[in-house]
Design an enzyme around this catalytic site. Structure first.
Site, PDB file in Angstrom:
ATOM      1  N   CYS A 181       0.845  -1.192   0.000  1.00 61.55           N
ATOM      2  CA  CYS A 181       0.000   0.000   0.000  1.00 61.55           C
ATOM      3  C   CYS A 181       0.886   1.250   0.000  1.00 61.55           C
ATOM      4  O   CYS A 181       2.006   1.238   0.509  1.00 61.55           O
ATOM      5  CB  CYS A 181      -0.900  -0.008   1.234  1.00 61.55           C
ATOM      6  SG  CYS A 181      -2.108   1.354   1.269  1.00 61.55           S
TER       7      CYS A 181
ATOM      8  N   ASP B 212       0.444   3.646   1.794  1.00 62.94           N
ATOM      9  CA  ASP B 212       0.423   4.129   3.180  1.00 62.94           C
ATOM     10  C   ASP B 212       1.854   4.385   3.699  1.00 62.94           C
ATOM     11  O   ASP B 212       2.729   3.514   3.593  1.00 62.94           O
ATOM     12  CB  ASP B 212      -0.268   3.071   4.053  1.00 62.94           C
ATOM     13  CG  ASP B 212      -0.597   3.600   5.434  1.00 62.94           C
ATOM     14  OD1 ASP B 212      -1.797   3.658   5.770  1.00 62.94           O
ATOM     15  OD2 ASP B 212       0.349   3.926   6.184  1.00 62.94           O
TER      16      ASP B 212
ATOM     17  N   ARG C 112       3.102   4.378   6.470  1.00 63.24           N
ATOM     18  CA  ARG C 112       3.568   3.583   7.616  1.00 63.24           C
ATOM     19  C   ARG C 112       4.062   2.199   7.238  1.00 63.24           C
ATOM     20  O   ARG C 112       4.573   1.466   8.089  1.00 63.24           O
ATOM     21  CB  ARG C 112       2.436   3.471   8.640  1.00 63.24           C
ATOM     22  CG  ARG C 112       1.946   4.822   9.140  1.00 63.24           C
ATOM     23  CD  ARG C 112       0.604   4.694   9.826  1.00 63.24           C
ATOM     24  NE  ARG C 112      -0.445   4.262   8.903  1.00 63.24           N
ATOM     25  CZ  ARG C 112      -1.710   4.023   9.234  1.00 63.24           C
ATOM     26  NH1 ARG C 112      -2.083   4.170  10.496  1.00 63.24           N
ATOM     27  NH2 ARG C 112      -2.592   3.643   8.323  1.00 63.24           N
TER      28      ARG C 112
ATOM     29  N   HIS D 184      -2.254  -4.281   5.090  1.00 61.28           N
ATOM     30  CA  HIS D 184      -1.838  -3.831   6.425  1.00 61.28           C
ATOM     31  C   HIS D 184      -3.020  -3.402   7.272  1.00 61.28           C
ATOM     32  O   HIS D 184      -4.089  -3.051   6.745  1.00 61.28           O
ATOM     33  CB  HIS D 184      -0.838  -2.675   6.305  1.00 61.28           C
ATOM     34  CG  HIS D 184      -1.428  -1.413   5.758  1.00 61.28           C
ATOM     35  ND1 HIS D 184      -1.826  -0.365   6.556  1.00 61.28           N
ATOM     36  CD2 HIS D 184      -1.720  -1.031   4.485  1.00 61.28           C
ATOM     37  CE1 HIS D 184      -2.315   0.603   5.795  1.00 61.28           C
ATOM     38  NE2 HIS D 184      -2.261   0.224   4.543  1.00 61.28           N
TER      39      HIS D 184
ATOM     40  N   CYS E 195      -5.760   0.128   7.182  1.00 58.81           N
ATOM     41  CA  CYS E 195      -5.641   0.635   5.802  1.00 58.81           C
ATOM     42  C   CYS E 195      -6.806   1.588   5.507  1.00 58.81           C
ATOM     43  O   CYS E 195      -7.977   1.210   5.610  1.00 58.81           O
ATOM     44  CB  CYS E 195      -5.644  -0.529   4.822  1.00 58.81           C
ATOM     45  SG  CYS E 195      -5.422  -0.020   3.104  1.00 58.81           S
TER      46      CYS E 195
HETATM   47 ZN   LIG Z   1      -3.382   0.978   3.023  1.00 54.88          ZN
END
Ligand SMILES: [Zn+2]
Length: 197
Positions: A39, A41, A43, A98, A101
């Site tokens: 992703c 993302d 993190r 994850h 999300c």
């Molecule tokens: Zn995500």
């Protein structure tokens, strides 16, 4: 915005010298062993959670770690997958979802995405994931959807000709992971070879 150039200066001063030989080799060599699809993302940092060195992972990051199924239309994700498998010859592909999300949460909660039409359109690639999660018995809607989505995207991967060819020739293995941000742990899902995803 934090001054990212400070980070670059730090890298040049403290990190690069210790890896100078590695980077000298990598200057003319690109032979990653694994395609990591995660992703976007902030993190979920593939090289950090796998302790990989530069040159080891070929990485694609998309919102919701979605992999559109093969289609004749131009598609940057498909192009990168094809390059990794057919040209670089990666032996493994990981699709990593994850916890927490945002994309999966928006879908699980049926949020109004009319203000972000491109995102709404992109997330349609998770339609099968939603159907799978709805049919399963998850521990929580988002958690179940994250897992179902990894399985669905692994299935989408197999529709790409380069992937299908490499799988048929048994020179490629697919893996499904879910990274838990709070604990730093990685759960592994059943993969197509074993579970008929
Ligand atoms: Zn995500």
């Amino acid at each position: 915005m934090p001054d990212l150039m400070d980070g670059v200066a730090n890298f040049r001063r403290d990190v690069f010298p210790a890896k100078a030989r590695l980077f000298a080799r990598l200057a003319t060599e690109h032979r990653p062993t694994t395609l990591f699809i995660g992703c976007s993302d902030a993190r979920v940092v593939p090289e950090l959670i796998t302790r990989s060195e530069p040159g080891e992972l070929f990485v694609i990051r998309t919102a919701g770690n979605l992999v559109p199924a093969h289609s004749p239309a131009p598609d940057g994700t498909a192009a990168s997958i094809e390059f990794a498998v057919a040209v670089l010859g990666v032996r493994d592909i990981i699709v990593c979802g994850h916890s927490g999300c945002g994309a999966m949460t928006a879908l699980a909660e049926g949020r109004d995405l009319s203000g972000t039409p491109r995102l709404a359109s992109w997330l349609r690639h998770a339609d099968a994931s939603l159907a799978r999660a709805a049919a399963g018995e998850g521990t929580g809607e988002v958690t179940a959807l994250v897992r179902a989505n990894v399985s669905a995207q692994l299935r989408n991967l197999t529709t790409h000709p380069a992937v299908a060819r490499a799988l048929a020739e048994q020179r490629l293995t697919l893996h499904g992971w879910v990274f838990d941000i709070g604990s730093g742990s990685v759960g592994r899902l059943e993969t197509p070879d074993r579970a008929g995803v």
